[in-house]
Design a protein around this motif. Structure first.
Motif, PDB file in Angstrom:
ATOM      1  N   THR A  26       0.820  -1.213   0.000  1.00 42.95           N
ATOM      2  CA  THR A  26       0.000   0.000   0.000  1.00 42.95           C
ATOM      3  C   THR A  26       0.852   1.260   0.000  1.00 42.95           C
ATOM      4  N   ASP A  27       1.925   1.273   0.787  1.00 40.80           N
ATOM      5  CA  ASP A  27       2.807   2.443   0.829  1.00 40.80           C
ATOM      6  C   ASP A  27       3.440   2.682  -0.523  1.00 40.80           C
ATOM      7  N   ASP A  28       3.834   1.581  -1.182  1.00 37.21           N
ATOM      8  CA  ASP A  28       4.451   1.693  -2.498  1.00 37.21           C
ATOM      9  C   ASP A  28       3.471   2.291  -3.502  1.00 37.21           C
ATOM     10  N   VAL A  29       2.208   1.892  -3.386  1.00 35.66           N
ATOM     11  CA  VAL A  29       1.200   2.367  -4.329  1.00 35.66           C
ATOM     12  C   VAL A  29       1.076   3.887  -4.229  1.00 35.66           C
ATOM     13  N   ALA A  30       1.016   4.406  -3.013  1.00 32.28           N
ATOM     14  CA  ALA A  30       0.912   5.858  -2.815  1.00 32.28           C
ATOM     15  C   ALA A  30       2.172   6.545  -3.362  1.00 32.28           C
ATOM     16  N   ARG A  31       3.314   5.974  -3.032  1.00 30.23           N
ATOM     17  CA  ARG A  31       4.590   6.556  -3.448  1.00 30.23           C
ATOM     18  C   ARG A  31       4.730   6.523  -4.973  1.00 30.23           C
ATOM     19  N   LEU A  32       4.409   5.385  -5.573  1.00 27.38           N
ATOM     20  CA  LEU A  32       4.574   5.249  -7.022  1.00 27.38           C
ATOM     21  C   LEU A  32       3.564   6.122  -7.771  1.00 27.38           C
ATOM     22  N   SER A  33       2.349   6.223  -7.240  1.00 28.51           N
ATOM     23  CA  SER A  33       1.345   7.064  -7.899  1.00 28.51           C
ATOM     24  C   SER A  33       1.820   8.516  -7.906  1.00 28.51           C
ATOM     25  N   GLU A  34       2.357   8.950  -6.772  1.00 29.14           N
ATOM     26  CA  GLU A  34       2.867  10.309  -6.652  1.00 29.14           C
ATOM     27  C   GLU A  34       4.057  10.503  -7.598  1.00 29.14           C
ATOM     28  N   PHE A  35       4.917   9.517  -7.642  1.00 30.99           N
ATOM     29  CA  PHE A  35       6.083   9.559  -8.538  1.00 30.99           C
ATOM     30  C   PHE A  35       5.636   9.734  -9.999  1.00 30.99           C
ATOM     31  N   VAL A  36       4.642   8.968 -10.403  1.00 28.72           N
ATOM     32  CA  VAL A  36       4.180   9.049 -11.793  1.00 28.72           C
ATOM     33  C   VAL A  36       3.566  10.430 -12.059  1.00 28.72           C
ATOM     34  N   ARG A  37       2.738  10.908 -11.121  1.00 34.89           N
ATOM     35  CA  ARG A  37       2.119  12.224 -11.342  1.00 34.89           C
ATOM     36  C   ARG A  37       3.178  13.311 -11.422  1.00 34.89           C
ATOM     37  N   GLN A  38       4.137  13.286 -10.510  1.00 33.01           N
ATOM     38  CA  GLN A  38       5.135  14.354 -10.461  1.00 33.01           C
ATOM     39  C   GLN A  38       6.205  14.186 -11.524  1.00 33.01           C
ATOM     40  N   ASP A  39       6.895  13.051 -11.514  1.00 33.55           N
ATOM     41  CA  ASP A  39       8.067  12.886 -12.373  1.00 33.55           C
ATOM     42  C   ASP A  39       7.688  12.599 -13.823  1.00 33.55           C
ATOM     43  N   CYS A  40       6.773  11.708 -14.030  1.00 30.56           N
ATOM     44  CA  CYS A  40       6.328  11.428 -15.395  1.00 30.56           C
ATOM     45  C   CYS A  40       5.476  12.614 -15.848  1.00 30.56           C
ATOM     46  N   GLY A  41       4.683  13.156 -14.894  1.00 29.75           N
ATOM     47  CA  GLY A  41       3.780  14.253 -15.210  1.00 29.75           C
ATOM     48  C   GLY A  41       4.505  15.521 -15.620  1.00 29.75           C
ATOM     49  N   SER A  42       5.767  15.682 -15.206  1.00 33.03           N
ATOM     50  CA  SER A  42       6.492  16.890 -15.583  1.00 33.03           C
ATOM     51  C   SER A  42       6.622  16.972 -17.103  1.00 33.03           C
ATOM     52  N   CYS A  43       6.621  15.857 -17.779  1.00 32.55           N
ATOM     53  CA  CYS A  43       6.661  15.872 -19.253  1.00 32.55           C
ATOM     54  C   CYS A  43       5.324  15.467 -19.877  1.00 32.55           C
ATOM     55  N   HIS A  44       4.661  14.513 -19.256  1.00 30.68           N
ATOM     56  CA  HIS A  44       3.439  13.969 -19.868  1.00 30.68           C
ATOM     57  C   HIS A  44       2.177  14.661 -19.349  1.00 30.68           C
ATOM     58  N   GLY A  45       2.364  15.687 -18.496  1.00 33.89           N
ATOM     59  CA  GLY A  45       1.214  16.408 -17.943  1.00 33.89           C
ATOM     60  C   GLY A  45       0.807  15.801 -16.613  1.00 33.89           C
ATOM     61  N   LEU A  46       0.461  16.658 -15.644  1.00 38.03           N
ATOM     62  CA  LEU A  46       0.126  16.186 -14.291  1.00 38.03           C
ATOM     63  C   LEU A  46      -1.077  15.244 -14.294  1.00 38.03           C
ATOM     64  N   THR A  47      -1.964  15.416 -15.274  1.00 33.53           N
ATOM     65  CA  THR A  47      -3.084  14.484 -15.378  1.00 33.53           C
ATOM     66  C   THR A  47      -2.832  13.492 -16.516  1.00 33.53           C
ATOM     67  N   LEU A  48      -1.563  13.447 -16.968  1.00 34.60           N
ATOM     68  CA  LEU A  48      -1.092  12.485 -17.971  1.00 34.60           C
ATOM     69  C   LEU A  48      -1.763  12.669 -19.332  1.00 34.60           C
ATOM     70  N   LYS A  49      -2.293  13.873 -19.559  1.00 29.74           N
ATOM     71  CA  LYS A  49      -2.978  14.113 -20.829  1.00 29.74           C
ATOM     72  C   LYS A  49      -2.042  14.664 -21.901  1.00 29.74           C
ATOM     73  N   GLY A  50      -0.762  14.693 -21.601  1.00 28.10           N
ATOM     74  CA  GLY A  50       0.209  15.097 -22.606  1.00 28.10           C
ATOM     75  C   GLY A  50       0.803  16.459 -22.340  1.00 28.10           C
ATOM     76  N   GLY A  51       2.003  16.656 -22.863  1.00 34.79           N
ATOM     77  CA  GLY A  51       2.748  17.897 -22.712  1.00 34.79           C
ATOM     78  C   GLY A  51       3.878  17.781 -23.700  1.00 34.79           C
ATOM     79  N   LEU A  52       5.114  17.828 -23.205  1.00 31.68           N
ATOM     80  CA  LEU A  52       6.266  17.522 -24.065  1.00 31.68           C
ATOM     81  C   LEU A  52       6.149  16.070 -24.531  1.00 31.68           C
ATOM     82  N   GLY A  53       5.772  15.201 -23.615  1.00 31.44           N
ATOM     83  CA  GLY A  53       5.546  13.789 -23.951  1.00 31.44           C
ATOM     84  C   GLY A  53       4.078  13.573 -24.269  1.00 31.44           C
ATOM     85  N   SER A  54       3.791  12.506 -24.971  1.00 35.18           N
ATOM     86  CA  SER A  54       2.413  12.223 -25.400  1.00 35.18           C
ATOM     87  C   SER A  54       1.535  11.852 -24.200  1.00 35.18           C
TER      88      SER A  54
END
Ligand code: HEC
Length: 108
Positions: A26-54
């Protein structure tokens, strides 16, 4: 940008310290979800709808099976700005992210 690099190093250290072989708890899920929103989201958009990345919503990545998507996350997309995340997250974590992206769990 040194501050961004320092932040990434801290995140990498935290992730490495928290990473353990096998299951995603459960802790990993919270941590990984946050990681994806922040780190992946910095390029792919915070809601993952695209930005620099698709966009990374389920319909956008439907053409990837879980294994291929895991490899894209771990090793990146050559000739693009998409970095490989091997060394930051382990294979189990990349697999969890691939699965969570495919069923839309993170963007919600
Ligand atoms: C430095 C910017 C950047 C970061 C951070 C980043 N990506 Fe990417 N990503 C890209 C670019 C650029 C591409 C290639 C062009 C594209 O498909 O948009 C890409 C492509 C992808 C693709 C393939 C998309 C497709 O339709 O072919 C996936 C999946 C992906 N990234 C997942 C992730 C995940 C998961 C993370 C976080 C662990 C992440 N990315 C972090 C920039 C980034």
């Amino acid at each position: 940008m040194p501050s961004r690099l320092a932040t990434s190093a801290v995140i990498a250290t935290l992730l490495a310290a928290a990473a353990h072989a096998g299951d995603i708890g459960t802790d990993d899920v919270a941590r990984l979800s946050e990681f994806v929103r922040q780190d992946c989201g910095s390029c792919h958009g915070l809601t993952l709808k695209g930005g620099l990345g698709s966009p990374l919503l389920p319909e956008d990545i439907a053409h990837y099976d879980k294994k291929t998507l895991t490899e894209v996350i771990l090793y990146g997309v050559p000739t693009t700005a998409m970095p490989g995340w091997e060394g930051v997250i382990d294979k189990d974590e990349a697999e969890w992210i691939a699965e969570a992206l495919k069923d839309g769990r993170i963007a919600e």
